[in-house]
Design an enzyme around this catalytic site. Sequence first.
Site, PDB file in Angstrom:
ATOM      1  N   ASP A   1       0.816  -1.215   0.000  1.00 51.34           N
ATOM      2  CA  ASP A   1       0.000   0.000   0.000  1.00 51.34           C
ATOM      3  C   ASP A   1       0.847   1.261   0.000  1.00 51.34           C
ATOM      4  OD1 ASP A   1      -2.194  -1.652   0.107  1.00 51.34           O
ATOM      5  OD2 ASP A   1      -2.618  -1.280   2.222  1.00 51.34           O
ATOM      6  N   GLY A   2       1.903   1.268   0.802  1.00 54.81           N
ATOM      7  CA  GLY A   2       2.768   2.446   0.872  1.00 54.81           C
ATOM      8  C   GLY A   2       3.441   2.732  -0.455  1.00 54.81           C
TER       9      GLY A   2
END
Length: 59
Positions: free
Chosen positions: A44-45
């Site tokens: 996600d990051g």
Amino acid sequence: MTALRIRFVASEAPTAQAARARLTDLYGCAEAEAADVVVALGGDGFMLQALHAAQGTGT
């Protein structure tokens, strides 16, 4: 019909790098400025980093 120009980007994770290499072999990899779409491979990051990097480019 014009082919979609895809840019693959990947986090440093080995599985993401392997997926990027395989997808690039299959579909090629457009330069950032020429891409119609960016496919971010990673967590996600990393996806958020890729979104910020492409912001304002029209991609």
